[in-house]
Design a protein around this motif. Sequence first.
Motif, PDB file in Angstrom:
ATOM      1  N   UNK A  99       8.309  20.691  49.694  1.00 20.44           N
ATOM      2  CA  UNK A  99       7.196  20.691  50.261  1.00 20.44           C
ATOM      3  C   UNK A  99       6.476  22.309  50.021  1.00 20.44           C
ATOM      4  N   UNK A 100       7.349  23.280  50.174  1.00 20.47           N
ATOM      5  CA  UNK A 100       6.860  24.777  49.763  1.00 20.47           C
ATOM      6  C   UNK A 100       6.402  24.840  48.274  1.00 20.47           C
ATOM      7  N   UNK A 101       7.312  23.988  47.509  1.00 21.44           N
ATOM      8  CA  UNK A 101       6.778  24.226  45.869  1.00 21.44           C
ATOM      9  C   UNK A 101       5.569  23.580  45.734  1.00 21.44           C
ATOM     10  N   UNK A 102       5.182  22.291  46.429  1.00 19.98           N
ATOM     11  CA  UNK A 102       4.007  21.768  46.365  1.00 19.98           C
ATOM     12  C   UNK A 102       2.801  22.570  46.926  1.00 19.98           C
ATOM     13  N   UNK A 103       3.195  23.440  47.928  1.00 21.87           N
ATOM     14  CA  UNK A 103       2.056  24.333  48.571  1.00 21.87           C
ATOM     15  C   UNK A 103       1.687  25.420  47.633  1.00 21.87           C
ATOM     16  N   UNK A 104       2.676  25.844  47.029  1.00 21.76           N
ATOM     17  CA  UNK A 104       2.672  27.088  45.964  1.00 21.76           C
ATOM     18  C   UNK A 104       1.825  26.754  44.939  1.00 21.76           C
ATOM     19  N   UNK A 105       2.126  25.493  44.356  1.00 27.53           N
ATOM     20  CA  UNK A 105       1.453  24.844  43.278  1.00 27.53           C
ATOM     21  C   UNK A 105      -0.163  24.729  43.645  1.00 27.53           C
ATOM     22  N   UNK A 106      -0.348  24.167  44.815  1.00 26.06           N
ATOM     23  CA  UNK A 106      -1.473  23.776  45.344  1.00 26.06           C
ATOM     24  C   UNK A 106      -2.343  25.004  45.235  1.00 26.06           C
ATOM     25  N   UNK A 107      -1.915  26.244  45.823  1.00 23.83           N
ATOM     26  CA  UNK A 107      -2.513  27.497  46.030  1.00 23.83           C
ATOM     27  C   UNK A 107      -2.813  28.094  44.730  1.00 23.83           C
ATOM     28  N   UNK A 108      -2.010  28.148  43.893  1.00 25.59           N
ATOM     29  CA  UNK A 108      -2.275  28.512  42.495  1.00 25.59           C
ATOM     30  C   UNK A 108      -3.283  27.762  41.847  1.00 25.59           C
ATOM     31  N   UNK A 109      -3.365  26.463  41.806  1.00 29.13           N
ATOM     32  CA  UNK A 109      -4.444  25.916  41.322  1.00 29.13           C
ATOM     33  C   UNK A 109      -5.751  25.892  41.660  1.00 29.13           C
ATOM     34  N   UNK A 110      -5.846  26.175  43.232  1.00 28.63           N
ATOM     35  CA  UNK A 110      -7.124  26.385  43.865  1.00 28.63           C
ATOM     36  C   UNK A 110      -7.704  27.719  43.552  1.00 28.63           C
ATOM     37  N   UNK A 111      -6.664  28.730  43.467  1.00 24.02           N
ATOM     38  CA  UNK A 111      -7.158  29.926  43.138  1.00 24.02           C
ATOM     39  C   UNK A 111      -7.611  30.035  41.472  1.00 24.02           C
ATOM     40  N   UNK A 112      -6.931  29.529  40.533  1.00 25.79           N
ATOM     41  CA  UNK A 112      -7.169  29.275  39.099  1.00 25.79           C
ATOM     42  C   UNK A 112      -8.608  28.900  39.085  1.00 25.79           C
ATOM     43  N   UNK A 113      -8.731  27.629  39.869  1.00 27.15           N
ATOM     44  CA  UNK A 113     -10.030  26.800  39.810  1.00 27.15           C
ATOM     45  C   UNK A 113     -11.339  27.599  40.416  1.00 27.15           C
ATOM     46  N   UNK A 114     -11.070  28.544  41.675  1.00 24.84           N
ATOM     47  CA  UNK A 114     -12.028  29.517  41.975  1.00 24.84           C
ATOM     48  C   UNK A 114     -12.385  30.509  41.182  1.00 24.84           C
ATOM     49  N   UNK A 115     -11.488  31.025  40.357  1.00 25.76           N
ATOM     50  CA  UNK A 115     -11.708  32.122  39.530  1.00 25.76           C
ATOM     51  C   UNK A 115     -12.507  31.679  38.089  1.00 25.76           C
ATOM     52  N   UNK A 116     -12.076  30.593  37.928  1.00 27.17           N
ATOM     53  CA  UNK A 116     -12.643  29.848  36.568  1.00 27.17           C
ATOM     54  C   UNK A 116     -14.300  29.552  36.620  1.00 27.17           C
TER      55      UNK A 116
END
Length: 125
Positions: free
Chosen positions: A106-123
């Motif tokens: 679950x933690x790995x999934x949360x980390x991946x979601x946080x990274x993808x969300x952050x990357x999406x916001x930056x892009x």
Amino acid sequence: MPCHLTNHWALLVCRLKDCKWEFYDSMKTKRHRSGLPGLVKLLHEEASRALPSDINDWPIVEVTGLPQQANGDDCGVFVLKFMEVVLSNEVISWSECCSWLAETGKFRAEIAADLLTTFSEISSH
């Protein structure tokens, strides 16, 4: 400071007010701890003008009672969870975190979601 020690990640926290280091390790071995003085020395060489005293003289205190990983793959997840707790400044009983081992997926999934969300916001900016 996340530390990569002989194929393992651990966390070294500088407590400026207390003039000490805290070491958070999810897979305790003497080998992991043995590399810490060298890391502190390198940090001191790089940042000595920004620090109030000689950090080489500070004790390195191993935090006890931490949740321990059961494999060789989860150390990065544990380091991020240790960082989360340390940065929260909450007083915690590490026994409350005994479920971490069962929740690493679950933690790995949360980390991946946080990274993808952050990357999406930056892009999008």
